[in-house]
Scaffold this active site. Structure first.
Site, mmCIF file in Angstrom:
data_model
loop_
_atom_site.group_PDB
_atom_site.id
_atom_site.type_symbol
_atom_site.label_atom_id
_atom_site.label_comp_id
_atom_site.label_asym_id
_atom_site.label_seq_id
_atom_site.Cartn_x
_atom_site.Cartn_y
_atom_site.Cartn_z
ATOM 1 N N HIS A 5 6.487 -4.954 11.957
ATOM 2 C CA HIS A 5 5.841 -3.639 11.874
ATOM 3 C C HIS A 5 5.601 -3.064 13.280
ATOM 4 C CE1 HIS A 5 2.860 -0.580 10.512
ATOM 5 N NE2 HIS A 5 3.607 -0.607 9.418
ATOM 6 N N ASP A 15 5.953 4.301 4.786
ATOM 7 C CA ASP A 15 6.858 3.318 5.406
ATOM 8 C C ASP A 15 6.916 2.005 4.625
ATOM 9 O OD1 ASP A 15 4.170 3.108 6.342
ATOM 10 O OD2 ASP A 15 4.790 1.817 7.989
ATOM 11 N N HIS A 16 6.119 1.905 3.532
ATOM 12 C CA HIS A 16 6.129 0.666 2.745
ATOM 13 C C HIS A 16 6.658 0.843 1.324
ATOM 14 C CE1 HIS A 16 3.915 -1.687 5.779
ATOM 15 N NE2 HIS A 16 3.587 -0.466 6.153
ATOM 16 N N ASP A 58 -0.034 -4.222 6.696
ATOM 17 C CA ASP A 58 -0.765 -3.385 7.646
ATOM 18 C C ASP A 58 -2.235 -3.752 7.598
ATOM 19 O OD1 ASP A 58 1.672 -2.160 7.901
ATOM 20 O OD2 ASP A 58 0.928 -0.120 7.606
ATOM 21 N N HIS A 81 0.846 -1.198 0.000
ATOM 22 C CA HIS A 81 0.000 0.000 0.000
ATOM 23 C C HIS A 81 0.877 1.242 0.000
ATOM 24 C CE1 HIS A 81 0.894 -0.445 4.267
ATOM 25 N NE2 HIS A 81 0.238 0.647 4.596
ATOM 26 N N HIS A 123 -7.266 -1.743 6.098
ATOM 27 C CA HIS A 123 -6.380 -0.686 6.583
ATOM 28 C C HIS A 123 -6.962 0.662 6.156
ATOM 29 C CE1 HIS A 123 -2.662 0.725 8.201
ATOM 30 N NE2 HIS A 123 -2.082 1.027 7.052
ATOM 31 N N HIS A 182 1.270 3.877 2.064
ATOM 32 C CA HIS A 182 1.824 4.590 3.218
ATOM 33 C C HIS A 182 3.352 4.571 3.050
ATOM 34 C CE1 HIS A 182 -1.962 4.137 5.911
ATOM 35 N NE2 HIS A 182 -1.900 5.333 5.356
#
Ligand SMILES: [Zn+2]
Ligand SMILES: [Zn+2]
Length: 305
Positions: A272, A68-69, A214, A64, A144, A66
Protein backbone atom coordinates in the site's frame (compact mmCIF):
# COMPACT_ATOMS: atom_id res chain seq x y z
CA UNK A 1 7.43 -28.38 -4.47
CA UNK A 2 4.53 -25.95 -4.88
CA UNK A 3 3.54 -24.58 -1.45
CA UNK A 4 -0.05 -25.41 -0.47
CA UNK A 5 -0.60 -22.06 1.28
CA UNK A 6 0.59 -18.92 -0.48
CA UNK A 7 -0.27 -15.30 -1.22
CA UNK A 8 0.05 -13.76 -4.68
CA UNK A 9 0.25 -9.98 -4.79
CA UNK A 10 -1.74 -8.39 -7.64
CA UNK A 11 -1.51 -4.79 -6.46
CA UNK A 12 0.20 -2.92 -3.64
CA UNK A 13 -0.23 0.81 -4.17
CA UNK A 14 -2.40 3.40 -2.44
CA UNK A 15 -4.13 6.49 -3.90
CA UNK A 16 -3.16 6.72 -7.59
CA UNK A 17 -1.93 3.69 -9.57
CA UNK A 18 1.41 4.95 -10.89
CA UNK A 19 5.04 3.81 -11.27
CA UNK A 20 3.77 0.50 -12.68
CA UNK A 21 2.03 -0.27 -9.39
CA UNK A 22 -1.64 -1.21 -9.05
CA UNK A 23 -4.31 -0.91 -6.39
CA UNK A 24 -4.59 -3.46 -3.60
CA UNK A 25 -5.63 -7.01 -4.49
CA UNK A 26 -4.17 -10.37 -3.59
CA UNK A 27 -5.05 -14.00 -4.02
CA UNK A 28 -4.59 -16.42 -1.16
CA UNK A 29 -4.42 -20.04 -2.22
CA UNK A 30 -4.85 -22.82 0.30
CA UNK A 31 -4.70 -26.19 -1.45
CA UNK A 32 -7.33 -26.05 -4.17
CA UNK A 33 -9.18 -23.15 -2.54
CA UNK A 34 -8.61 -19.60 -3.85
CA UNK A 35 -9.64 -16.46 -1.99
CA UNK A 36 -9.45 -12.91 -3.31
CA UNK A 37 -8.59 -10.26 -0.75
CA UNK A 38 -9.46 -6.71 -1.78
CA UNK A 39 -10.18 -5.97 -5.40
CA UNK A 40 -8.76 -2.63 -6.50
CA UNK A 41 -9.18 -1.23 -9.99
CA UNK A 42 -7.48 -3.42 -12.58
CA UNK A 43 -7.68 -6.63 -10.56
CA UNK A 44 -9.03 -8.77 -13.41
CA UNK A 45 -6.31 -7.46 -15.73
CA UNK A 46 -3.68 -8.29 -13.10
CA UNK A 47 -5.13 -11.78 -12.64
CA UNK A 48 -4.76 -12.40 -16.36
CA UNK A 49 -1.25 -10.94 -16.42
CA UNK A 50 -0.07 -13.20 -13.62
CA UNK A 51 -2.03 -16.25 -14.77
CA UNK A 52 -4.26 -16.48 -11.73
CA UNK A 53 -7.21 -18.74 -12.55
CA UNK A 54 -9.97 -16.35 -11.52
CA UNK A 55 -12.65 -19.03 -11.98
CA UNK A 56 -11.20 -20.86 -8.97
CA UNK A 57 -12.01 -17.98 -6.63
CA UNK A 58 -14.93 -18.92 -4.36
CA UNK A 59 -14.81 -16.16 -1.75
CA UNK A 60 -13.94 -12.46 -1.96
CA UNK A 61 -13.04 -10.37 1.10
CA UNK A 62 -13.17 -6.56 0.95
CA UNK A 63 -11.49 -4.63 3.76
CA UNK A 64 -13.25 -1.27 3.34
CA UNK A 65 -14.98 0.99 0.85
CA UNK A 66 -12.16 3.30 -0.23
CA UNK A 67 -12.02 2.96 -4.00
CA UNK A 68 -8.46 1.63 -4.14
CA UNK A 69 -9.69 -1.54 -2.39
CA UNK A 70 -12.87 -2.45 -4.27
CA UNK A 71 -13.35 -0.57 -7.57
CA UNK A 72 -12.26 -3.65 -9.54
CA UNK A 73 -15.07 -5.73 -8.10
CA UNK A 74 -17.75 -4.96 -10.71
CA UNK A 75 -15.32 -5.90 -13.47
CA UNK A 76 -14.54 -9.26 -11.89
CA UNK A 77 -18.20 -10.02 -11.18
CA UNK A 78 -19.29 -8.97 -14.69
CA UNK A 79 -16.63 -11.09 -16.35
CA UNK A 80 -17.79 -14.12 -14.37
CA UNK A 81 -21.23 -13.51 -15.84
CA UNK A 82 -19.90 -13.18 -19.39
CA UNK A 83 -18.04 -16.47 -18.98
CA UNK A 84 -21.30 -18.05 -17.70
CA UNK A 85 -19.93 -18.97 -14.30
CA UNK A 86 -22.23 -21.26 -12.34
CA UNK A 87 -20.07 -21.82 -9.25
CA UNK A 88 -21.44 -19.94 -6.20
CA UNK A 89 -19.51 -16.90 -4.98
CA UNK A 90 -19.60 -15.23 -1.57
CA UNK A 91 -18.46 -11.68 -0.92
CA UNK A 92 -17.58 -10.57 2.60
CA UNK A 93 -17.43 -6.81 3.03
CA UNK A 94 -18.61 -3.74 4.91
CA UNK A 95 -22.18 -2.52 5.15
CA UNK A 96 -23.16 -0.79 1.91
CA UNK A 97 -21.17 -2.95 -0.47
CA UNK A 98 -24.15 -5.19 -1.30
CA UNK A 99 -26.18 -2.08 -2.16
CA UNK A 100 -23.41 -0.78 -4.44
CA UNK A 101 -23.26 -4.11 -6.32
CA UNK A 102 -27.02 -4.58 -6.51
CA UNK A 103 -27.56 -1.02 -7.79
CA UNK A 104 -25.02 -1.40 -10.58
CA UNK A 105 -26.44 -4.72 -11.72
CA UNK A 106 -29.99 -3.39 -11.52
CA UNK A 107 -29.22 -0.43 -13.79
CA UNK A 108 -27.37 -2.62 -16.29
CA UNK A 109 -30.29 -5.08 -16.24
CA UNK A 110 -27.90 -7.92 -15.45
CA UNK A 111 -29.18 -11.34 -14.43
CA UNK A 112 -26.30 -13.28 -12.91
CA UNK A 113 -25.57 -16.81 -14.11
CA UNK A 114 -24.17 -17.76 -10.67
CA UNK A 115 -25.42 -17.52 -7.08
CA UNK A 116 -23.89 -14.47 -5.41
CA UNK A 117 -24.12 -14.18 -1.63
CA UNK A 118 -23.10 -11.23 0.50
CA UNK A 119 -21.98 -11.36 4.14
CA UNK A 120 -21.59 -8.08 6.02
CA UNK A 121 -18.40 -7.70 8.07
CA UNK A 122 -18.34 -5.87 11.39
CA UNK A 123 -15.30 -4.00 12.68
CA UNK A 124 -16.00 -4.90 16.32
CA UNK A 125 -13.66 -7.74 17.25
CA UNK A 126 -12.42 -11.02 15.90
CA UNK A 127 -15.28 -12.51 13.85
CA UNK A 128 -15.21 -15.91 12.17
CA UNK A 129 -16.29 -15.54 8.53
CA UNK A 130 -15.42 -18.84 6.90
CA UNK A 131 -14.92 -22.28 8.42
CA UNK A 132 -13.26 -24.51 5.82
CA UNK A 133 -12.14 -28.07 6.67
CA UNK A 134 -8.51 -26.98 6.37
CA UNK A 135 -8.55 -23.33 7.49
CA UNK A 136 -10.63 -20.49 8.93
CA UNK A 137 -10.93 -16.86 7.84
CA UNK A 138 -11.74 -14.23 10.47
CA UNK A 139 -12.01 -10.47 10.31
CA UNK A 140 -10.55 -8.08 12.87
CA UNK A 141 -10.90 -4.31 13.21
CA UNK A 142 -8.39 -1.82 11.83
CA UNK A 143 -8.30 1.88 12.66
CA UNK A 144 -8.91 3.95 9.54
CA UNK A 145 -11.17 6.76 8.26
CA UNK A 146 -13.95 4.31 7.32
CA UNK A 147 -15.10 1.08 9.01
CA UNK A 148 -12.27 -1.28 8.03
CA UNK A 149 -11.32 -4.86 8.79
CA UNK A 150 -8.24 -6.94 8.23
CA UNK A 151 -8.43 -10.66 7.57
CA UNK A 152 -6.73 -13.53 9.35
CA UNK A 153 -6.41 -16.92 7.65
CA UNK A 154 -5.46 -19.71 10.02
CA UNK A 155 -4.57 -23.27 9.15
CA UNK A 156 -6.46 -25.95 11.07
CA UNK A 157 -4.82 -28.96 12.58
CA UNK A 158 -5.45 -31.71 10.02
CA UNK A 159 -5.17 -35.46 10.54
CA UNK A 160 -2.14 -36.61 12.52
CA UNK A 161 0.26 -38.92 10.74
CA UNK A 162 0.89 -42.21 12.56
CA UNK A 163 4.33 -43.61 13.41
CA UNK A 164 4.42 -46.68 11.17
CA UNK A 165 7.05 -48.55 13.20
CA UNK A 166 4.87 -48.25 16.30
CA UNK A 167 1.87 -49.67 14.44
CA UNK A 168 3.98 -52.61 13.26
CA UNK A 169 5.02 -53.47 16.83
CA UNK A 170 1.62 -54.55 18.05
CA UNK A 171 -1.94 -54.82 16.85
CA UNK A 172 -3.83 -51.62 17.55
CA UNK A 173 -7.65 -51.43 17.47
CA UNK A 174 -9.09 -49.65 14.45
CA UNK A 175 -11.02 -47.29 16.74
CA UNK A 176 -7.71 -46.26 18.36
CA UNK A 177 -6.21 -45.48 14.97
CA UNK A 178 -9.22 -43.36 14.06
CA UNK A 179 -8.99 -41.41 17.34
CA UNK A 180 -5.26 -40.88 17.07
CA UNK A 181 -5.59 -39.62 13.48
CA UNK A 182 -8.14 -37.07 14.71
CA UNK A 183 -5.70 -35.91 17.39
CA UNK A 184 -7.29 -37.67 20.39
CA UNK A 185 -5.85 -40.20 22.83
CA UNK A 186 -7.72 -43.54 23.01
CA UNK A 187 -8.51 -45.89 25.90
CA UNK A 188 -9.78 -49.41 25.13
CA UNK A 189 -12.17 -51.54 27.23
CA UNK A 190 -9.28 -53.15 29.10
CA UNK A 191 -7.96 -49.74 30.13
CA UNK A 192 -4.99 -49.72 27.73
CA UNK A 193 -4.20 -46.17 26.63
CA UNK A 194 -2.89 -45.16 23.21
CA UNK A 195 -1.45 -41.66 23.34
CA UNK A 196 -0.69 -39.13 20.61
CA UNK A 197 2.85 -38.75 21.95
CA UNK A 198 3.55 -42.45 21.52
CA UNK A 199 1.79 -43.21 18.23
CA UNK A 200 1.74 -40.00 16.13
CA UNK A 201 4.22 -37.55 14.70
CA UNK A 202 3.91 -34.06 16.19
CA UNK A 203 1.93 -31.70 13.97
CA UNK A 204 4.11 -29.08 12.25
CA UNK A 205 3.41 -25.55 13.57
CA UNK A 206 0.09 -24.25 12.25
CA UNK A 207 0.50 -21.46 9.72
CA UNK A 208 -1.41 -18.19 9.56
CA UNK A 209 -1.58 -15.14 7.32
CA UNK A 210 -2.67 -11.72 8.59
CA UNK A 211 -3.70 -9.01 6.13
CA UNK A 212 -3.78 -5.42 7.43
CA UNK A 213 -4.98 -3.23 4.57
CA UNK A 214 -5.37 0.39 5.71
CA UNK A 215 -4.74 1.38 9.30
CA UNK A 216 -2.97 3.90 11.44
CA UNK A 217 -0.39 2.59 13.91
CA UNK A 218 -2.57 0.36 16.06
CA UNK A 219 -0.95 -1.60 18.91
CA UNK A 220 -4.41 -2.96 19.84
CA UNK A 221 -3.93 -5.38 16.93
CA UNK A 222 -2.08 -7.53 19.46
CA UNK A 223 -5.50 -8.44 20.85
CA UNK A 224 -6.32 -10.31 17.65
CA UNK A 225 -3.00 -11.29 16.12
CA UNK A 226 -0.30 -13.42 17.70
CA UNK A 227 2.74 -14.82 15.94
CA UNK A 228 1.35 -14.96 12.39
CA UNK A 229 3.61 -16.82 9.99
CA UNK A 230 3.25 -13.94 7.53
CA UNK A 231 2.01 -10.42 8.19
CA UNK A 232 1.11 -8.08 5.33
CA UNK A 233 0.94 -4.60 6.80
CA UNK A 234 0.30 -1.35 4.99
CA UNK A 235 3.25 0.98 4.81
CA UNK A 236 1.83 3.96 2.99
CA UNK A 237 4.41 6.49 4.19
CA UNK A 238 7.92 6.86 5.55
CA UNK A 239 8.73 8.46 8.90
CA UNK A 240 9.54 11.77 7.20
CA UNK A 241 5.82 11.92 6.31
CA UNK A 242 4.62 10.63 9.69
CA UNK A 243 2.36 13.67 10.18
CA UNK A 244 0.63 12.90 6.90
CA UNK A 245 0.26 9.26 7.97
CA UNK A 246 -1.41 10.35 11.21
CA UNK A 247 -4.03 12.63 9.62
CA UNK A 248 -4.91 10.11 6.90
CA UNK A 249 -5.00 7.13 9.33
CA UNK A 250 -2.19 5.30 7.62
CA UNK A 251 1.09 3.81 8.86
CA UNK A 252 4.75 4.42 8.17
CA UNK A 253 7.21 1.66 7.28
CA UNK A 254 8.70 1.93 10.74
CA UNK A 255 5.29 1.61 12.40
CA UNK A 256 4.46 -1.46 10.29
CA UNK A 257 7.71 -3.04 11.48
CA UNK A 258 6.91 -2.14 15.10
CA UNK A 259 3.55 -3.90 14.80
CA UNK A 260 5.31 -6.96 13.33
CA UNK A 261 7.60 -7.01 16.38
CA UNK A 262 4.77 -6.41 18.81
CA UNK A 263 2.69 -9.35 17.55
CA UNK A 264 5.86 -11.43 17.00
CA UNK A 265 5.20 -12.05 13.31
CA UNK A 266 7.59 -14.52 11.72
CA UNK A 267 7.85 -12.47 8.52
CA UNK A 268 6.63 -9.11 7.28
CA UNK A 269 5.55 -7.93 3.83
CA UNK A 270 5.05 -4.20 3.26
CA UNK A 271 2.48 -2.79 0.83
CA UNK A 272 0.00 0.00 0.00
CA UNK A 273 2.80 2.37 -0.97
CA UNK A 274 2.06 6.04 -1.56
CA UNK A 275 2.54 7.29 -5.10
CA UNK A 276 4.89 9.98 -3.73
CA UNK A 277 7.69 7.39 -3.46
CA UNK A 278 9.14 6.16 -6.73
CA UNK A 279 12.10 4.31 -5.21
CA UNK A 280 10.97 2.10 -2.35
CA UNK A 281 14.42 1.05 -1.17
CA UNK A 282 14.64 3.76 1.56
CA UNK A 283 11.25 2.63 2.83
CA UNK A 284 12.48 -0.94 3.06
CA UNK A 285 15.59 0.17 4.93
CA UNK A 286 13.47 2.14 7.38
CA UNK A 287 11.41 -0.97 8.19
CA UNK A 288 14.49 -3.17 8.42
CA UNK A 289 16.01 -1.01 11.18
CA UNK A 290 13.16 -2.37 13.34
CA UNK A 291 12.33 -5.72 11.70
CA UNK A 292 15.46 -6.91 9.87
CA UNK A 293 13.75 -9.43 7.55
CA UNK A 294 10.98 -7.05 6.38
CA UNK A 295 10.38 -7.24 2.63
CA UNK A 296 8.61 -5.10 0.04
CA UNK A 297 5.68 -6.91 -1.57
CA UNK A 298 6.10 -7.20 -5.33
CA UNK A 299 3.29 -7.49 -7.83
CA UNK A 300 3.12 -10.87 -9.51
CA UNK A 301 5.15 -12.49 -6.75
CA UNK A 302 3.82 -15.38 -4.66
CA UNK A 303 4.87 -15.72 -1.04
CA UNK A 304 4.53 -19.03 0.80
CA UNK A 305 2.91 -18.78 4.22
ZN1 LIG B 1 -6.10 2.23 0.55
ZN1 LIG C 1 -8.42 3.40 2.90
Amino acid sequence: MIPDFEVTILGNTSSIPVHGRNHTAQVVRFGQECLLIDCGEGTQIQMRRYKVKSSRITHIFISHLHGDHYLGLMGVLSSYNLSKRTKPLTIFGPKGLDEIITTQFRWSNTKLTYPLAFVETRPDGLNLLLDHPRFTVSSFPLTHRLPTTGFLIQEKEGFRSLIKEKLAEKKIPLAAIQSLRKGENFKDNDGAVYTLEEYTHPHPPLRSYAFCSDTCYEPALARYLSKPTLLYHESTFMELDAARAAVTFHSTARQAAEIANLIRAKSLLLGHFSSRYVDLQPMLEEAQTVFPTAALSEEGQSYPV
